[in-house]
Design an enzyme around this catalytic site. Sequence first.
Site, PDB file in Angstrom:
ATOM      1  N   GLU A  57      19.561 -18.203 -11.171  1.00 28.35           N
ATOM      2  CA  GLU A  57      18.679 -16.845 -11.806  1.00 28.35           C
ATOM      3  C   GLU A  57      19.163 -15.824 -12.173  1.00 28.35           C
ATOM      4  OE1 GLU A  57      15.427 -17.012  -8.495  1.00 28.35           O
ATOM      5  OE2 GLU A  57      14.286 -16.573 -10.354  1.00 28.35           O
ATOM      6  N   GLU A  84      17.445 -23.827  -2.635  1.00 26.78           N
ATOM      7  CA  GLU A  84      16.988 -22.545  -2.761  1.00 26.78           C
ATOM      8  C   GLU A  84      18.369 -21.575  -3.147  1.00 26.78           C
ATOM      9  OE1 GLU A  84      14.475 -21.084  -3.472  1.00 26.78           O
ATOM     10  OE2 GLU A  84      14.900 -18.874  -2.872  1.00 26.78           O
ATOM     11  N   CYS A  99       0.984  -1.160   0.017  1.00 30.44           N
ATOM     12  CA  CYS A  99       0.084   0.101  -0.011  1.00 30.44           C
ATOM     13  C   CYS A  99       0.910   1.178   0.036  1.00 30.44           C
ATOM     14  CB  CYS A  99      -0.858  -0.065   1.288  1.00 30.44           C
ATOM     15  SG  CYS A  99      -1.984  -1.377   1.416  1.00 30.44           S
ATOM     16  N   TRP A 155      -2.914  -2.483  -1.638  1.00 29.83           N
ATOM     17  CA  TRP A 155      -2.351  -3.718  -2.067  1.00 29.83           C
ATOM     18  C   TRP A 155      -3.534  -4.567  -1.243  1.00 29.83           C
ATOM     19  CZ3 TRP A 155       0.880  -6.929  -4.854  1.00 29.83           C
ATOM     20  CH2 TRP A 155       1.274  -8.277  -4.240  1.00 29.83           C
ATOM     21  N   LYS A 189       8.285 -12.512 -13.550  1.00 32.50           N
ATOM     22  CA  LYS A 189       8.100 -12.522 -12.293  1.00 32.50           C
ATOM     23  C   LYS A 189       6.973 -13.450 -11.776  1.00 32.50           C
ATOM     24  CE  LYS A 189       8.084 -11.452  -7.966  1.00 32.50           C
ATOM     25  NZ  LYS A 189       9.023 -12.111  -7.300  1.00 32.50           N
ATOM     26  N   LYS A 224      18.703 -19.350  -6.539  1.00 27.18           N
ATOM     27  CA  LYS A 224      19.002 -17.772  -6.697  1.00 27.18           C
ATOM     28  C   LYS A 224      20.053 -17.702  -7.591  1.00 27.18           C
ATOM     29  CE  LYS A 224      16.192 -16.665  -5.469  1.00 27.18           C
ATOM     30  NZ  LYS A 224      14.783 -16.980  -5.121  1.00 27.18           N
ATOM     31  N   HIS A 279      28.182 -40.237  -4.727  1.00 24.70           N
ATOM     32  CA  HIS A 279      27.701 -41.101  -5.774  1.00 24.70           C
ATOM     33  C   HIS A 279      27.405 -40.592  -7.131  1.00 24.70           C
ATOM     34  CE1 HIS A 279      26.151 -43.956  -2.612  1.00 24.70           C
ATOM     35  NE2 HIS A 279      25.890 -42.771  -1.831  1.00 24.70           N
ATOM     36  N   ARG A 301       5.137   0.166  -6.655  1.00 22.69           N
ATOM     37  CA  ARG A 301       5.034  -0.719  -5.478  1.00 22.69           C
ATOM     38  C   ARG A 301       3.994  -1.760  -5.774  1.00 22.69           C
ATOM     39  NH1 ARG A 301       6.520   1.161  -0.476  1.00 22.69           N
ATOM     40  NH2 ARG A 301       4.215   0.819   0.470  1.00 22.69           N
ATOM     41  N   ASN A 330      -1.591   1.935   6.037  1.00 22.55           N
ATOM     42  CA  ASN A 330      -0.775   0.733   5.630  1.00 22.55           C
ATOM     43  C   ASN A 330      -0.500   0.103   6.589  1.00 22.55           C
ATOM     44  OD1 ASN A 330      -0.599   1.977   3.411  1.00 22.55           O
ATOM     45  ND2 ASN A 330       1.760   2.559   3.209  1.00 22.55           N
ATOM     46  N   GLY A 331      -0.453  -1.329   6.600  1.00 23.16           N
ATOM     47  CA  GLY A 331      -0.108  -2.361   7.611  1.00 23.16           C
ATOM     48  C   GLY A 331      -1.190  -3.126   7.994  1.00 23.16           C
TER      49      GLY A 331
HETATM   50  O1  M6R Z   1       4.504 -16.862  -7.833  1.00 18.93           O
HETATM   51  P1  M6R Z   1       5.183 -18.402  -7.511  1.00 18.93           P
HETATM   52  O2  M6R Z   1       5.693 -18.490  -6.021  1.00 18.93           O
HETATM   53  O3  M6R Z   1       4.033 -19.448  -7.825  1.00 18.93           O
HETATM   54  O4  M6R Z   1       6.204 -18.737  -8.475  1.00 18.93           O
HETATM   55  C1  M6R Z   1       6.864 -19.745  -8.605  1.00 18.93           C
HETATM   56  C2  M6R Z   1       8.135 -19.660  -9.295  1.00 18.93           C
HETATM   57  O5  M6R Z   1       8.028 -19.242 -10.861  1.00 18.93           O
HETATM   58  C3  M6R Z   1       8.978 -18.516  -8.471  1.00 18.93           C
HETATM   59  O6  M6R Z   1       9.475 -19.120  -7.380  1.00 18.93           O
HETATM   60  C4  M6R Z   1      10.611 -18.582  -9.378  1.00 18.93           C
HETATM   61  O7  M6R Z   1      11.206 -19.553  -9.127  1.00 18.93           O
HETATM   62  C5  M6R Z   1      11.182 -17.295  -8.669  1.00 18.93           C
HETATM   63  N1  M6R Z   1      11.681 -16.435  -9.607  1.00 18.93           N
HETATM   64  C6  M6R Z   1      12.354 -17.528  -7.757  1.00 18.93           C
HETATM   65  O8  M6R Z   1      13.185 -16.703  -7.417  1.00 18.93           O
END
Ligand code: M6R
Length: 614
Positions: free
Chosen positions: A492, A485, A2, A76, A609, A489, A508, A28, A102-103
């Site tokens: 990516e 994870e 928000c 939001w 995204k 990252k 293995h 935002r 906001n909050g």
């Molecule tokens: O919006 P979602 O959490 O469903 O998205 C899933 C993936 O596309 C998302 O986590 C993607 O792997 C990210 N870019 C990771 O940083």
Amino acid sequence: MCGIIGYIGREEKASDMIMEGLAKLEYRGYDSAGIALATPSGILVEKTKGKLVNLADHLAQIGFPKGYAGIGHTRWATHGEPSDINAHPHWSQNHDVVVVHNGIIENYMQLRQELLQNGDTFLSETDTEIIPHIIAQYYEKDRDPVRAISQAISRMRGSYALGIMFADRPGELYAARKDSPLVVGLGRHENYIASDIPAVLSHTRDVYFLEDYDIAILDTEQIRIVDRAGHSVSRDVFHVTWDVAAAEKGGFPHFMLKEIHEQPHVVRETLNSRLLDDVDAPKMEDLGISKEVLDGLKRIYMVACGTSYHAAMVGKYLIERVARLSTIVETASEFRYRDPIIDEKTLVIVVSQSGETADTLAALRMSKQAGAKVLGIVNVVGSSISREADYVFYTWAGPEIAVASTKAYSCQLAAMYLLTAHFAMLRGKMTPEEFHELKGDLIGLPAKIGEILNQEEEIKKIVDAVDPLNVFYVGRGLDYYTGMEGSLKLKEIAYLHSEAYAAGELKHGPIAMIEPGTLVIGIVTQKSLVEKTISNLKEVKARGAQVLCIATEDVDPSLMDGVADERIIIPAGNWMFTSLLANIPQQLIAYYMSVKKGYDVDKPRNLAKSVTVE
Ligand code: M6R
């Protein structure tokens, strides 16, 4: 997230200034917008769902006046779907107080109930609407706005940044905050309030940052700031030197770094949404999972993609180990095409930041059709998954703008911790006393995240000093999922080949890849597995790999001597929660690697995204 803007000035241009400020907050993310304007005959409020252009068109159509003072908001959605009614500003019962917020007000249900018993009525589903109602209740008594605001906020638990107007005080604006940012901008014969500096930057560079429990009173000529008791307090004027682009990122060079730094706050929001001070069980009634439901289940699936899939892996590990419930995790793109066994005795938990991921949504629909109940762990309120799931557990990360998910993941993990405790308690595997202790550990998490963020400079130096050909993330137990994870990252945003392996799996096969130039990041946070993982790290070290350990402070440092070329030490604590903490350095490693290589951190190549297509 928000956004708030407020304007008061000598010139008749308030609605223009507010619309301009709201436009500066659009980056935002928001789903509706609204404006309130002081006029001699009372406060006018207009609001519309959707983009700001809808509000602008509507104002033009009705000939909305310019005015001298007003407040505006981009919403939001949190409580209640995106709609005209749920958009801010919100009125008090008699239209004498108007608020933008906001909050999250955590005890709003209880306050709403009290107000309903007093005869108040509500139009929206929001937590915000109770705020003007309560302020008005106190204001009626002695017409003292500061006292009314102060008494109202003493009743509210949660976080808030507030812009407030009183119908009988058109020459004043009020603002208050706790745990949600708010600045007051200083102009010449005009003053502003804003949740974010970009909203006011084209008009002033001098601002006060309000502190928790500050109340600001603005007119065209002056700004007074008082504490909860009404005593004047002085705050330093901050002169903003950032340009607009930097200001949108809160002074950070990238949204990703800003979002990494938001984690203490947003994790606290997620936890607070389900924790009560005086109750030793998480607040989960809305999820529809009672003891009977749980006992009647034959299976639980967790289905997600990407980073959300990694959160699901952590969830599965914890639910099985702590609640002793067998859980299967699958990537949505596989699940939807393999004809899994789903019936009315199946619970499907879908995890998604955006709530729009096509594969996850398809898995949800398929599961519902086969008779299963679906629980969504979702960040975006009003998203497709949040609308179609039977039950929703919202993570309160706010909008995540960087493509690489950081703060949303941490909030997903916080959700997994709470869900695990809920399941465990329903199954008699966790007592209220045990939960009480766990709650203390959970509440301590944001501060520990903050401690790790304080090591940012050292982590950057480590990244600057390495130039690996490829990277392996290794760990055991929860540390393995943390590595998954970390590896995603790095791929990516730094386009660096990396893989995550269960440390015991190295021998293995993948150990054949280890040679000088390979960086192995060993995650070592699980007490019972420390020595095992360190042995595996010794094996890669002996084959020429460079080793970086991310270890909790309770790991005997001598165990890492001769093995770790570099180490990042994170706070120790409950074994479950180190999975969240150990990921924070990984986020910073990926971030600084991408910056070092000169890549577009926030918009990495080939990625979107929200993946709304297969
Ligand atoms: O919006 P979602 O959490 O469903 O998205 C899933 C993936 O596309 C998302 O986590 C993607 O792997 C990210 N870019 C990771 O940083």
